[in-house]
Design a protein around this motif. Structure first.
Motif, mmCIF file in Angstrom:
data_model
loop_
_atom_site.group_PDB
_atom_site.id
_atom_site.type_symbol
_atom_site.label_atom_id
_atom_site.label_comp_id
_atom_site.label_asym_id
_atom_site.label_seq_id
_atom_site.Cartn_x
_atom_site.Cartn_y
_atom_site.Cartn_z
ATOM 1 N N SER A 99 -16.242 15.662 28.114
ATOM 2 C CA SER A 99 -15.963 16.934 28.775
ATOM 3 C C SER A 99 -17.019 18.000 28.490
ATOM 4 C CB SER A 99 -14.586 17.458 28.346
ATOM 5 O OG SER A 99 -13.574 16.539 28.679
ATOM 6 N N PHE A 100 -17.549 18.036 27.270
ATOM 7 C CA PHE A 100 -18.465 19.099 26.881
ATOM 8 C C PHE A 100 -19.885 18.611 26.617
ATOM 9 C CE2 PHE A 100 -14.258 20.360 24.861
ATOM 10 C CZ PHE A 100 -13.823 21.002 26.019
ATOM 11 N N GLY A 101 -20.087 17.288 26.701
ATOM 12 C CA GLY A 101 -21.429 16.748 26.523
ATOM 13 C C GLY A 101 -21.991 16.190 27.811
ATOM 14 N N VAL A 102 -21.378 15.132 28.321
ATOM 15 C CA VAL A 102 -21.887 14.454 29.509
ATOM 16 C C VAL A 102 -21.632 15.268 30.776
ATOM 17 C CG1 VAL A 102 -21.738 12.372 30.904
ATOM 18 C CG2 VAL A 102 -21.596 12.210 28.407
ATOM 19 N N ALA A 103 -20.398 15.777 30.938
ATOM 20 C CA ALA A 103 -20.024 16.465 32.179
ATOM 21 C C ALA A 103 -20.904 17.674 32.489
ATOM 22 C CB ALA A 103 -18.550 16.855 32.131
ATOM 23 N N PRO A 104 -21.100 18.632 31.566
ATOM 24 C CA PRO A 104 -21.949 19.791 31.902
ATOM 25 C C PRO A 104 -23.379 19.392 32.240
ATOM 26 C CG PRO A 104 -20.666 20.216 29.932
ATOM 27 C CD PRO A 104 -20.509 18.764 30.226
ATOM 28 N N ALA A 105 -23.927 18.417 31.514
ATOM 29 C CA ALA A 105 -25.307 17.997 31.774
ATOM 30 C C ALA A 105 -25.440 17.379 33.156
ATOM 31 C CB ALA A 105 -25.761 17.011 30.700
ATOM 32 N N LEU A 106 -24.513 16.507 33.531
ATOM 33 C CA LEU A 106 -24.585 15.864 34.840
ATOM 34 C C LEU A 106 -24.325 16.848 35.976
ATOM 35 C CD1 LEU A 106 -22.876 12.402 34.243
ATOM 36 C CD2 LEU A 106 -25.301 12.922 34.488
ATOM 37 N N VAL A 107 -23.401 17.784 35.764
ATOM 38 C CA VAL A 107 -23.136 18.794 36.795
ATOM 39 C C VAL A 107 -24.372 19.670 37.003
ATOM 40 C CG1 VAL A 107 -21.772 20.850 37.350
ATOM 41 C CG2 VAL A 107 -20.643 18.815 36.449
ATOM 42 N N ALA A 108 -24.994 20.105 35.915
ATOM 43 C CA ALA A 108 -26.209 20.917 36.029
ATOM 44 C C ALA A 108 -27.347 20.123 36.659
ATOM 45 C CB ALA A 108 -26.623 21.432 34.652
#
Length: 259
Positions: A99-108
């Motif tokens: 939720s706070f590692g992979v998700a923000p990076a991929l969304v950005a």
């Protein structure tokens, strides 16, 4: 093993022990309630990844913020109901990584970082690696550091900075390609701050159970009202200010020592 008198019922503690060795049996069950919140936070993080890949960036950013709320609830629910467990702690860390590692990076990356090729995926990787190292270090330091402070930027706050950037950009309908380089800098900086030795206030010393003056409750209501006017911008600015507070406080302490 202590022998009990005949016809005396076994206590719950004795029932949990192996009669041959006297050691406590390993429980095969898990606590449902706190892990439900953790599972919901994991689902929100996974939904953010899927939404970002499909171009629904506003939904993706909101899902990350929902994960933050659920992540804050699972630990509190576990403590309130006395259902803490090693399984829950490990499961929470794995859910946080998504939720706070992979998700923000991929969304950005899907929003703008992909437009600058290698620099974009490098910035995204720095963030993911920073989140992984931050969570690993946090797990090893539990009980050995001052609870009033976090060492390094907490991963939920870093995720809020990245997701808030995407949310604000989508809200104001900006061209993501025009902000690719500043976005790459912000994402990489958030990743590096997570593994830094900069101290951040944890606010765990705040007594939420104690009584407060009425004006404090009024101020909280007003804050929620103001945030509701433009949640994307105000939430991003709040977490951006928190992110900057660590380096600014560290610089202030360095100046005092040098004086």
């Amino acid at each position: 093993m202590v022998e009990l008198p005949p016809n005396e019922p076994l206590s719950p503690e004795d029932e949990s022990r192996d009669p041959s060795t006297g050691k406590k049996k390993r429980s095969r069950g898990i606590y449902l309630l706190p892990n439900l919140f953790t599972s919901a936070a994991l689902f929100s993080g996974f939904f953010a990844i899927i939404a970002g890949m499909n171009g629904a960036f506003e939904k993706a950013a909101i899902a990350i913020f929902v994960s933050m709320v659920l992540d804050g609830l699972d630990g509190r629910v576990a403590r309130m109901t006395n259902t803490q467990s090693e399984f829950g702690a490990q499961y929470d860390s794995l859910a946080d990584m998504v939720s706070f590692g992979v998700a923000p990076a991929l969304v950005a990356f899907s929003w703008t970082l992909g437009s600058v090729d290698k620099l974009g995926w490098f910035a995204a990787f720095v963030y993911v690696a920073g989140a992984a190292l931050r969570l690993a270090r946090f797990n090893t330091q539990i009980g050995s550091v001052d609870k009033r402070f976090f060492i390094g930027l907490p991963s939920p706050s870093a995720a809020a900075v990245v997701a808030g950037m995407v949310w604000v950009g989508t809200e104001f309908k900006v061209d993501p390609a025009d902000y690719a380089y500043p976005a790459a800098f912000l994402v990489a900086a958030a990743g590096l701050l997570m593994v830094s030795n900069v101290y951040y206030h944890s606010f765990k010393d705040v007594d939420f159970k104690g009584k407060v003056p009425f004006v404090v409750l009024l101020a909280v209501v007003l804050v929620f009202g103001v945030i509701s006017i433009d949640p994307a911008t105000l939430l991003w600015l709040i977490f951006l200010a928190y992110t900057l507070s660590g380096p600014l406080l560290a610089l202030n302490r360095w100046r005092r020592k040098a004086a």
